[in-house]
Motif scaffolding. Structure first.
Motif, PDB file in Angstrom:
ATOM      1  N   ARG A  83      26.525  29.083 -21.181  1.00 36.00           N
ATOM      2  CA  ARG A  83      25.497  28.223 -20.594  1.00 36.00           C
ATOM      3  C   ARG A  83      25.727  26.753 -20.915  1.00 36.00           C
ATOM      4  NH1 ARG A  83      21.983  32.768 -21.541  1.00 36.00           N
ATOM      5  NH2 ARG A  83      21.456  32.060 -23.647  1.00 36.00           N
ATOM      6  N   LEU A  84      26.445  26.454 -21.978  1.00 40.52           N
ATOM      7  CA  LEU A  84      26.651  25.051 -22.360  1.00 40.52           C
ATOM      8  C   LEU A  84      27.338  24.227 -21.265  1.00 40.52           C
ATOM      9  CD1 LEU A  84      27.658  25.345 -26.132  1.00 40.52           C
ATOM     10  CD2 LEU A  84      25.452  24.677 -25.170  1.00 40.52           C
ATOM     11  N   PRO A  85      28.395  24.727 -20.607  1.00 40.33           N
ATOM     12  CA  PRO A  85      28.991  23.937 -19.522  1.00 40.33           C
ATOM     13  C   PRO A  85      28.028  23.688 -18.366  1.00 40.33           C
ATOM     14  CG  PRO A  85      30.497  25.670 -20.225  1.00 40.33           C
ATOM     15  CD  PRO A  85      29.179  25.948 -20.876  1.00 40.33           C
ATOM     16  N   LEU A  89      23.716  17.395 -17.006  1.00 38.18           N
ATOM     17  CA  LEU A  89      23.611  16.130 -17.734  1.00 38.18           C
ATOM     18  C   LEU A  89      24.534  15.071 -17.139  1.00 38.18           C
ATOM     19  CD1 LEU A  89      23.490  17.580 -21.353  1.00 38.18           C
ATOM     20  CD2 LEU A  89      21.624  16.388 -20.191  1.00 38.18           C
ATOM     21  N   ASN A  90      25.718  15.478 -16.717  1.00 36.93           N
ATOM     22  CA  ASN A  90      26.637  14.535 -16.069  1.00 36.93           C
ATOM     23  C   ASN A  90      26.040  13.996 -14.769  1.00 36.93           C
ATOM     24  OD1 ASN A  90      28.572  14.817 -18.064  1.00 36.93           O
ATOM     25  ND2 ASN A  90      29.742  16.378 -16.961  1.00 36.93           N
ATOM     26  N   GLU A  91      25.383  14.872 -14.036  1.00 36.29           N
ATOM     27  CA  GLU A  91      24.723  14.449 -12.794  1.00 36.29           C
ATOM     28  C   GLU A  91      23.583  13.476 -13.092  1.00 36.29           C
ATOM     29  OE1 GLU A  91      22.145  16.420  -9.113  1.00 36.29           O
ATOM     30  OE2 GLU A  91      23.361  17.699 -10.408  1.00 36.29           O
ATOM     31  N   LEU A  92      22.824  13.762 -14.146  1.00 36.16           N
ATOM     32  CA  LEU A  92      21.732  12.868 -14.538  1.00 36.16           C
ATOM     33  C   LEU A  92      22.269  11.502 -14.955  1.00 36.16           C
ATOM     34  CD1 LEU A  92      19.580  15.397 -16.596  1.00 36.16           C
ATOM     35  CD2 LEU A  92      18.984  14.416 -14.370  1.00 36.16           C
ATOM     36  N   SER A 152      24.769  14.890 -23.852  1.00 39.94           N
ATOM     37  CA  SER A 152      26.034  15.122 -23.161  1.00 39.94           C
ATOM     38  C   SER A 152      27.214  14.989 -24.119  1.00 39.94           C
ATOM     39  CB  SER A 152      26.186  14.142 -22.001  1.00 39.94           C
ATOM     40  OG  SER A 152      27.454  14.274 -21.385  1.00 39.94           O
ATOM     41  N   GLU A 153      27.198  13.954 -24.938  1.00 39.99           N
ATOM     42  CA  GLU A 153      28.279  13.735 -25.906  1.00 39.99           C
ATOM     43  C   GLU A 153      28.340  14.875 -26.922  1.00 39.99           C
ATOM     44  OE1 GLU A 153      27.373   9.955 -27.544  1.00 39.99           O
ATOM     45  OE2 GLU A 153      28.197   8.813 -25.848  1.00 39.99           O
ATOM     46  N   ILE A 168      30.758  20.016 -28.980  1.00 41.21           N
ATOM     47  CA  ILE A 168      30.638  21.444 -29.268  1.00 41.21           C
ATOM     48  C   ILE A 168      31.696  22.237 -28.496  1.00 41.21           C
ATOM     49  CG2 ILE A 168      29.150  23.472 -28.987  1.00 41.21           C
ATOM     50  CD1 ILE A 168      26.761  21.446 -29.344  1.00 41.21           C
ATOM     51  N   LEU A 169      31.892  21.864 -27.231  1.00 37.78           N
ATOM     52  CA  LEU A 169      32.870  22.558 -26.383  1.00 37.78           C
ATOM     53  C   LEU A 169      34.300  22.079 -26.637  1.00 37.78           C
ATOM     54  CD1 LEU A 169      30.898  22.573 -23.006  1.00 37.78           C
ATOM     55  CD2 LEU A 169      31.357  24.535 -24.486  1.00 37.78           C
TER      56      LEU A 169
END
Length: 218
Positions: free
Chosen positions: A13-15, A21-24, A71-72, A77-78
């Motif tokens: 789910r993290l991606p 978040l990138n879209e926001l 986002s950062e 984490i990923l």
């Protein structure tokens, strides 16, 4: 970071969170609540808060999450806050499509080498990448410090390619071949099986018809 065992479902789910978040960020949204994230993702806000809480306390009560900061943190984490080089074996149509998509991706995970066993494909170009022969796989992986391999070859060839990736020292494999591969425990493998996904979709498409048929038997 907390030491609790993180389930695969949470990691997957993290991606999705990162994509939203990138879209926001693109729309210059500065903060968002778990409630609003849940609406965008069709997820329970409590589930989102629980997922993120495994990794730290990122939200502020009454304000929500700072979009850029969260986002950062998810990128960290990923591990996509660092450059991760990827090798792809199989310069067919799917391999071309993945390389073409990857060229325009803004992520730090990049396909940096492409390989194929067929002489007619070796030496051809996919965007800026020249297709290499398989006997250069190990040396290239060592040279470029490649950590992930992608397999887009026919099913009968897939295990052999996986073995070569493993021998070359990759840590993870994404397999697009419609077959189950055997890998050692220290190598993580994910299967992207189009056939399986389509078959499961077919079940849901026919579910209403099956339910109606079953009710007629009563």
């Amino acid at each position: 970071m907390k030491q609790a065992k993180i389930s695969e479902a949470v990691v997957k789910r993290l991606p999705i969170y990162l994509q939203v978040l990138n879209e926001l960020q693109y729309h210059e949204v500065q903060t968002i609540s778990s409630q609003d994230l849940g609406i965008k993702l069709d997820l329970n806000p409590a589930q989102i808060r629980k997922d993120l809480a495994y990794f730290g306390d990122f939200g502020r009560k009454g304000i929500g999450y700072d979009v850029t900061y969260l986002s950062e943190k998810i990128r960290q984490i990923l591990k996509v806050d660092q450059i991760i080089n990827v090798a792809l074996v199989g310069a067919g149509n799917l391999g071309h499509a993945l390389c073409n998509y990857n060229q325009y991706s803004k992520d730090n995970m990049k396909i940096t080498a492409v390989f194929d066993i067929h002489p007619a494909k070796v030496g051809t170009k996919i965007n800026h990448l020249i297709v290499k022969p398989m006997d250069e796989l190990k040396a290239t992986i060592d040279e470029q410090e490649i950590r992930i391999g992608i397999i887009t070859v026919p099913a009968p060839e897939a295990q052999n390619v996986a073995n070569q990736f493993i021998d070359a020292g990759v840590e993870g494999i994404l397999n697009f071949a419609p077959t189950v591969l055997r890998v050692p425990e220290e190598v993580r493998i994910h299967h992207a099986d189009f056939t399986k996904e389509l078959l499961s979709l077919a079940y849901y498409l026919n579910r209403e018809e099956v339910e109606e048929s079953g009710s007629n038997l009563d």
